[in-house]
Enzyme design. Structure first.
Site, short mmCIF file in Angstrom:
data_model
loop_
_atom_site.label_atom_id
_atom_site.label_comp_id
_atom_site.label_asym_id
_atom_site.label_seq_id
_atom_site.Cartn_x
_atom_site.Cartn_y
_atom_site.Cartn_z
N ASP A 51 0.87 -1.17 0.00
CA ASP A 51 0.00 0.00 0.00
C ASP A 51 0.91 1.22 0.00
O ASP A 51 2.12 1.11 0.19
CB ASP A 51 -0.88 -0.03 1.26
N ASP A 65 -5.75 -7.15 5.33
CA ASP A 65 -4.53 -7.59 4.63
C ASP A 65 -4.16 -9.04 4.93
O ASP A 65 -3.23 -9.58 4.32
CB ASP A 65 -3.34 -6.69 5.01
#
Length: 840
Positions: free
Chosen positions: A328, A593
């Site tokens: 990210d 995640d």
């Protein structure tokens, strides 16, 4: 679990508290300690024992060592007690060396793992405190928030908009809503909505729960016990296992043949057996487990100094092999210090009302900590003394919005903040700067235009909406409809100052960066330009929805940015990149995640991550920074390179020497070395190899990813084993045919040549460069030269007599020196040819 508590979902919270002799304010510390002694630590399986005694015994569990010890004991009574005692001493010394190495490695790893221990919030002595998950006991009251891993099987006591991801237990794809209730005893596992299960994790909301079962007594514990679950084997572990089997097969065949032929030649059976077993010890890289452990632990310690904590040592190899890192952008590529840029109305003008409503929403939310709400609260302080919070609908990754019910005087309203598209989905009206309420359809194009302009400037843009409520009643998700769009909140998270250089450093190491972000494509493209990634290909979440797996596989290599990605799409992207032939690392720290971290070859998280992300990761960074990752990759590759060096050493000179000795024993009328001399040879050649963890690594071994290749290792073994054997047989021929050496002189000269050549060849094999152009580590060089010196001196000492060595003449030493020198030159030539033909 107690038989009476098996259907705890069918009982009330009060009844369960009574049965467990617990209270809603939690256990006392003393009572918790007693229960920990009674129920045991909250683990699915006992920790691998690494106490001194267990490790010491493990050094002598090898079948070859046990057989050798048995044969030595037999010879103690039937043959020569002096020789038997010497052999026994060498075996014990070798075992103690392995124990010392592994014990040091084990202690180092335990200290590192303690740094990233998962903890849970519990009520103890009436106060909330953080304790290690292993210390949770039945009767504890746990406090659960979004991102937390559930530490045991629990009954809910309080809950507010709790959604739990139970996929790993029930297979259910979507999070399940949980609430306090009493259910029938025969309710199926997936429908037990008043319970939360060990190993699952909270997606949104908050709760208090009573722990009923821990460890193996949980539902997950029962499943893992039935399946004997263990982490999937890494490529490195698989390679080491196959390598061990290969050497084992070769050793077994060779030893059986040597023993049978020696017996056939009417040599003493016990001597022949001891010789065969000693050869087996020499052929088997006994120290391989210890060397691997100390190498990986040494690498883990060095990586820890670079702020990289390795949770699973075997993942270091995958870390070094990694050629794609997915991440990210927030906090990794950017500073992570999100700041509010502006609060704008529908027309794009600055608006205090928009900020007020955003501030109300941020101040009253009680879900998981996030940088956006912190930025709003830090931007400006407003007086909220006249406002009261009535209720909350926490943020989740499906709605992508957060709603707060607020009372101000006689006014009751709900304020909602979230991703612009998701806010517009629940709005039918919009408020202008003048306070006029209009149909949102009339300004939707204008809103979209402002959004694109702000995104192109690199601003993350949220929507703010509100809805007047009829009373102080509680709110739920069905109220998020017919709302009034108020305006935009823009945020900015600038890229890190040296991020372009960091990305370039990764690229130089052969690691390409792929950004996976929930932000829109315009913001992601703006950031990529600022980082020097011009003209990058972008795929969005909506694009992925319409794309087949085959189409994604064909284009994933050319795409650097995945924008507007849904949480459940991350895993699909990772799998596609892996199928394209890459070793993939994924760096994530959020609740959503976990599946991507599991899907990646190397799951990387940070110390401040949500528990579920930290638990899923193989490697935890103490600082969320790609720069830290660069250093970690270097250390990982150095560790792998040094581990590979030992494998090469064990399969070249050592193996060649033992193979030659086995062969010549069939051609001459006496044993080329006595069993005790074989073991001494093996012990002395182990010393330099034990320092390999501290050896220097050439830049070319670090500058690009390398993978375990058992075929290349086998070719290396054959190539250098043959070179070694050629010079061994040359030595045998010169000793017997030219110097006409006696048995004692032959064994002494062969011992000297064998140990000196095997020690010095380490300096050749350790590098792809010529040995004189690659400086070895200090400890390796000292150990090598020391062993060479000791070996040359031993025949002239009383110890030489004990081992049956004879002093040699100057001409013999000169001949041996010449053979070793030519051998090293030949090995250098062979090395150069090998690496030209074999790409490894």
């Amino acid at each position: 679990m107690n038989q009476d508590n098996q259907s705890f979902w069918s009982l009330s919270a009060t009844e369960m508290l009574t049965r467990l002799e617990a209270t809603a304010s939690g256990l006392t510390t003393d009572e918790a300690q007693k229960r920990l002694m009674r129920y045991g630590a909250n683990r699915l399986k006992p920790p691998k024992r690494s106490d001194a005694l267990t490790l010491l015994i493990a050094q002598f569990k090898s079948p070859i060592i046990l057989i050798l010890l048995f044969a030595t004991g037999l010879s103690l009574f039937l043959h020569d007690p002096v020789d038997a005692s010497i052999i026994l001493t060498i075996v014990i010394i070798s075992g103690l060396l392995g124990f010392w190495q592994e014990h040091s490695a084990s202690n180092a790893v335990e200290k590192l793992l303690a740094m990233v221990q998962i903890k849970a919030a519990v009520l103890r002595d009436g106060n909330q405190q953080e304790i290690p998950v292993e210390d949770i006991v039945p009767g504890d009251i746990v406090v659960l928030n979004a991102g937390d891993i559930v530490p045991g099987d629990c009954l809910l006591l309080e809950s507010k908009d709790v959604f739990v991801d139970e996929a790993m237990l029930t297979g259910e794809t979507f999070p399940v809503e949980k609430a306090v209730s009493v259910l029938p005893a025969d309710t199926a596992l997936a429908q037990r909505t008043n319970t939360v299960w060990m190993g699952t994790h909270i997606v949104s909301g908050d709760a208090k729960a009573l722990v009923i079962g821990t460890g193996k007594e949980t539902e997950f514990g029962k499943v893992s016990e039935r399946l004997k679950l263990k982490p999937p084997e890494t490529e490195f572990e698989h390679g080491i296992r196959r390598f061990g089997y290969f050497l084992g097969e070769v050793t077994l065949v060779l030893v059986v043949i040597i023993f049978a032929v020696n017996v056939y030649l009417h040599r003493p059976v016990l001597d022949s057996f001891l010789f065969s077993m000693a050869l087996a010890v020499g052929l088997t890289p006994q120290l391989l487990p210890a060397i691997i452990s100390i190498n990986l632990a040494h690498g883990a310690k060095k990586m820890a100094q670079k702020k990289v904590i390795v949770k699973r040592l075997a993942s270091i190899e995958n870390f070094g092999s990694m050629n794609v890192i997915c991440s990210d952008k927030t906090g990794t590529l950017t500073l992570g210090s999100v700041r509010v840029e502006s609060a704008l109305d529908v027309n794009g003008a600055s608006s205090d009302k928009v900020f007020l409503f955003a501030y109300l929403n941020a101040c009253y939310e009680t879900g998981f900590t996030n940088p956006i709400d912190e930025a709003i609260r830090a931007y400006r302080t407003l007086d909220l003394s006249e406002y009261r919070k009535k209720d909350e609908i926490p943020y989740d990754f499906f709605r992508k919005r957060l709603s707060i019910a607020v009372t101000h005087g006689d006014a009751h309203f709900m304020v909602t903040k979230g991703a612009l598209a998701n806010i517009l989905d629940v709005c039918s009206l919009a408020e202008t700067k003048e306070g006029t309420i209009i149909e949102i359809a009339s300004v939707r194009d204008q809103i979209q235009k402002h959004f694109e302009e702000l995104s192109n400037q690199g601003f993350r843009t949220l929507g703010i909406a509100y809805k007047n409520m009829p009373s102080e009643s509680l709110i739920n998700k069905s109220d998020e409809t017919g709302m009034t769009f108020l305006g935009f909140l823009t945020l900015f998270d600038p890229p890190k100052p040296h991020i372009a250089e960091t990305i370039a450093a990764l690229k130089k190491l052969g690691v390409s960066l792929k950004i996976i972000t929930g932000d829109n494509r315009l913001v992601a493209a703006n950031l990529s330009r600022k980082m020097g990634l011009a003209n990058t290909a972008i795929i969005t979440g909506p694009d992925l929805h319409t794309m087949s797996d085959g189409a994604l596989l064909s284009c994933v290599g050319q795409v650097d940015i995945f924008a507007e990605i849904e949480p459940n799409q991350k895993e699909r992207i990772i799998i596609a990149i892996r199928k394209a032939g890459n070793v993939v690392g994924y760096m994530g720290d959020g609740i959503n995640d976990a599946s991507a971290l599991h899907a990646a070859d190397v799951g990387i998280s940070v110390d401040t991550a949500a528990d579920v992300a930290k638990d899923a990761a193989d490697i935890v960074l103490l600082e969320k920074d790609l720069g830290v990752l660069v250093e970690g990759v270097r250390e990982g590759r150095m560790t792998f390179a040094n581990t590979l060096k030992y494998v090469f050493m064990a399969t070249s000179a050592n193996f060649g020497n033992m193979f030659s000795m086995a062969g010549v024993s069939l051609l001459i009328p006496f044993l080329p070395l006595l069993p005790k001399q074989v073991l001494l040879t093996n012990l002395m050649t182990d010393f330099p190899e034990m320092t390999i963890a501290t050896d220097r690594v050439d830049d070319e071994m670090v500058d690009h990813p390398r993978r375990w290749d058992i075929k290349a290792i086998r070719k290396f073994m054959i190539t250098f084993g043959l070179v070694s054997s050629v010079f061994d047989y040359l030595t045998f021929g010169l000793l017997l045919l030219v110097l006409h050496a006696t048995e004692g002189q032959f064994r002494t000269a062969w011992f000297l040549e064998s140990v000196v050549s095997a020690s010095l060849i380490v300096l050749v094999i350790r590098s792809r460069k010529p040995f004189f152009r690659s400086r070895p580590g200090k400890f390796l060089l000292i150990a090598t030269l020391s062993i060479v010196a000791i070996t040359l001196i031993v025949p002239f000492t009383p110890l030489g007599n004990v081992f049956g060595f004879s002093p040699l003449g100057f001409s013999t030493y000169l001949l041996l020196l010449l053979i070793v020198a030519v051998y090293i030159i030949a090995a250098e030539i062979a090395k150069r040819i090998f690496y030209k033909k074999v790409k490894f």
